[in-house]
Design a protein around this motif. Sequence first.
Motif, PDB file in Angstrom:
ATOM      1  N   LYS A  17       0.861  -1.175   0.000  1.00 28.01           N
ATOM      2  CA  LYS A  17       0.000   0.000   0.000  1.00 28.01           C
ATOM      3  C   LYS A  17       0.901   1.229   0.000  1.00 28.01           C
ATOM      4  O   LYS A  17       1.802   1.340   0.839  1.00 28.01           O
ATOM      5  CB  LYS A  17      -0.877  -0.019   1.255  1.00 28.01           C
ATOM      6  N   ASP A  18       0.681   2.138  -0.928  1.00 23.28           N
ATOM      7  CA  ASP A  18       1.509   3.352  -1.059  1.00 23.28           C
ATOM      8  C   ASP A  18       3.000   3.007  -1.017  1.00 23.28           C
ATOM      9  O   ASP A  18       3.774   3.654  -0.296  1.00 23.28           O
ATOM     10  CB  ASP A  18       1.197   4.352   0.079  1.00 23.28           C
ATOM     11  N   ASN A  19       3.395   2.001  -1.799  1.00 22.33           N
ATOM     12  CA  ASN A  19       4.797   1.555  -1.864  1.00 22.33           C
ATOM     13  C   ASN A  19       5.344   1.013  -0.545  1.00 22.33           C
ATOM     14  O   ASN A  19       6.544   0.788  -0.425  1.00 22.33           O
ATOM     15  CB  ASN A  19       5.719   2.679  -2.370  1.00 22.33           C
ATOM     16  N   MET A  20       4.476   0.843   0.453  1.00 24.14           N
ATOM     17  CA  MET A  20       4.916   0.270   1.723  1.00 24.14           C
ATOM     18  C   MET A  20       4.477  -1.185   1.772  1.00 24.14           C
ATOM     19  O   MET A  20       3.369  -1.514   1.357  1.00 24.14           O
ATOM     20  CB  MET A  20       4.273   1.013   2.909  1.00 24.14           C
ATOM     21  N   GLN A  21       5.376  -2.041   2.259  1.00 19.90           N
ATOM     22  CA  GLN A  21       5.023  -3.453   2.391  1.00 19.90           C
ATOM     23  C   GLN A  21       4.589  -3.752   3.812  1.00 19.90           C
ATOM     24  O   GLN A  21       5.234  -3.328   4.763  1.00 19.90           O
ATOM     25  CB  GLN A  21       6.247  -4.313   2.071  1.00 19.90           C
ATOM     26  N   LEU A  22       3.488  -4.469   3.929  1.00 16.48           N
ATOM     27  CA  LEU A  22       3.031  -4.861   5.258  1.00 16.48           C
ATOM     28  C   LEU A  22       2.881  -6.377   5.290  1.00 16.48           C
ATOM     29  O   LEU A  22       2.129  -6.951   4.512  1.00 16.48           O
ATOM     30  CB  LEU A  22       1.687  -4.198   5.580  1.00 16.48           C
ATOM     31  N   LYS A  23       3.628  -7.023   6.204  1.00 16.29           N
ATOM     32  CA  LYS A  23       3.520  -8.474   6.351  1.00 16.29           C
ATOM     33  C   LYS A  23       2.366  -8.769   7.304  1.00 16.29           C
ATOM     34  O   LYS A  23       2.531  -8.732   8.520  1.00 16.29           O
ATOM     35  CB  LYS A  23       4.830  -9.035   6.910  1.00 16.29           C
ATOM     36  N   ALA A  24       1.181  -9.004   6.758  1.00 16.41           N
ATOM     37  CA  ALA A  24      -0.005  -9.227   7.602  1.00 16.41           C
ATOM     38  C   ALA A  24       0.062 -10.603   8.247  1.00 16.41           C
ATOM     39  O   ALA A  24      -0.390 -10.797   9.368  1.00 16.41           O
ATOM     40  CB  ALA A  24      -1.267  -9.089   6.780  1.00 16.41           C
TER      41      ALA A  24
END
Length: 357
Positions: A17-24
């Motif tokens: 999201k918005d070039n940010m990676q989130l490891k859910a």
Amino acid sequence: MSEIALSLKNVTKVFVKDNMQLKAVDNTNLEVEKGELVTFLGPSGCGKTTTLRMVAGFEIPSEGTITFAGKDMTNVPVNQRGIGFVFQNYALFPHMTIYNNVAYGLKARGEKNFTEKVKNALALVGLAGTEDKYPNELSGGEQQRVALARVIVMDPALLLMDEPLSNLDAKLRIHMRTEIRKLQKKLGITCLYVTHDQAEALTVSDRIVVMSRGKVEQVGSPREVYNNPNSAFVADFIGQANIIKCKVIELKEGRITATLPTGNEITARTEQEFKVGDEAILVARPENIIIEDFKEGDIPAQVINSLFVGNHVEYELQLGDTVINANVPHKPDMKIFTDGEKVSLVMDKKTLLYLNH
Ligand SMILES: Nc1ncnc2c1ncn2[C@@H]1O[C@H](COP(=O)(O)OP(=O)(O)OP(=O)(O)O)[C@@H](O)[C@H]1O
Ligand SMILES: [Mg+2]
């Protein structure tokens, strides 16, 4: 021999999201036996729903594999997985009768002669005779039962429930969790259940998966995770726990001795690694602590506050620089200590546990 109904191997989900990676979900491994009810428990945002959505097929894992009874399902579409899903907002079709709500999936699947099936499903959830009613004529709890009937009538290989009781009031939640568990056992259906209510997790589950920030912290039966938490996070998340920072002074086989914030020494069991001089976290459940009139040589504590709550007295106590809680069982003739009083702290040694994080 137990049969593995579901397995997750190295399952990871990364959202961008918005070039940010989130490891859910971060490298989850889990095997669920046929007929087992496994609950994912953890704080908001820890990845519970995302895990369920990957099992259902609404999300595809970024890495890892998901198998049902040994068959790779990782990329199989939702409608070919044979899964039943009960959501938090169970939204029945308001303009359809209860009968038609429950029959909906069977019709969509092209089945014929399903009257008996629908009636049986409604009987199973205790709603026989409501066939001709409309959802707005039923209570919240009854509507949630219809949502359950609507799913079990499809005879799913796997039942997924995401906070199914969170829209109900507290009393109904307690009643429905027992009902769900009874029904799940009766049908022998394999079930993944999500909640952030630890009491609900303890009461409905065969095993609990405690999650934090996308990672599995611990997997075990309700009693295992309650009696043998592997971290302060788990100890604190499941039930109430006093987390008391101590200093290790002696190592023994499966036990250590450490000093409390008051300087007193306590020996208790541990399953983790320590060196002399390390910090150790002593986990003491409030129900395993009582207080008595102070005697020299005992562990001293000072009463900050006491609350009489019927079957026990809840004490808030100062232990050196740490504030702890003790729930002392109430007897009519017992002394209730007053604020500011100096007391002896007595902890049930068998129940104490040292952790290294
Ligand atoms: N489609 C998505 N796109 C981007 N981020 C997402 C998406 N779905 C979930 N997330 C993020 O992934 C993380 C895990 O979300 P998830 O919904 O799995 O949490 P949860 O444990 O079910 O929380 P809750 O108890 O609040 O329902 C959160 O930080 C969330 O914001
Ligand atoms: Mg969720």
